[in-house]
Design a protein around this motif. Structure first.
Motif, PDB file in Angstrom:
ATOM      1  N   THR A 271       1.330  -1.215   0.095  1.00  0.00           N
ATOM      2  CA  THR A 271      -0.230   0.347   0.288  1.00  0.00           C
ATOM      3  C   THR A 271       0.524   1.522  -0.325  1.00  0.00           C
ATOM      4  O   THR A 271       0.351   2.248  -0.389  1.00  0.00           O
TER       5      THR A 271
ATOM      6  N   SER B 120       2.036   1.715  -3.242  1.00  0.00           N
ATOM      7  CA  SER B 120       0.891   2.013  -4.391  1.00  0.00           C
ATOM      8  C   SER B 120       1.062   3.674  -4.059  1.00  0.00           C
ATOM      9  O   SER B 120       0.297   4.027  -5.020  1.00  0.00           O
ATOM     10  N   ARG B 121       0.744   3.987  -2.133  1.00  0.00           N
ATOM     11  CA  ARG B 121       0.210   5.567  -2.891  1.00  0.00           C
ATOM     12  C   ARG B 121       1.412   6.593  -3.420  1.00  0.00           C
ATOM     13  O   ARG B 121       0.918   7.190  -3.268  1.00  0.00           O
TER      14      ARG B 121
END
Length: 92
Positions: free
Chosen positions: A59, A62-63
């Motif tokens: 995550t 992805s961020r």
């Protein structure tokens, strides 16, 4: 030939200085994320694999790729190193 979207953006930037500044700032952040994603893909890594190399979560990768706002140079250096690359910064 300029697309309708490009014409709209050009006209809006000309007539709305706040839009122009916000657009340019967000576009630069978007470009950083795209460059990072392209470098990861060129290295043949998934977000999960890169995350493991950086000892973080998918995550987080992805961020970074989708919202590269206020990303630290030290983070960019770590990502580049994990991809077997070096970070080059220029002021234009």
């Amino acid at each position: 030939m300029m697309s309708d979207l490009k014409k709209y953006i050009a006209a809006r930037k000309k007539n709305d200085k706040n839009f122009a500044k916000g657009y340019d700032d967000r576009y630069e952040q978007f470009k950083v994320g795209v460059l990072l994603r392209e470098a990861r893909q060129a290295a043949g890594l998934t977000q999960e694999e890169l995350a493991r190399r950086l000892k973080t979560k998918k995550t987080a990768i992805s961020r970074i790729e989708n919202h590269a706002e206020d990303i630290k140079l030290s983070t960019l250096e770590r990502v580049a190193g994990a991809l077997g690359k070096r970070l080059h910064v220029s002021i234009a």
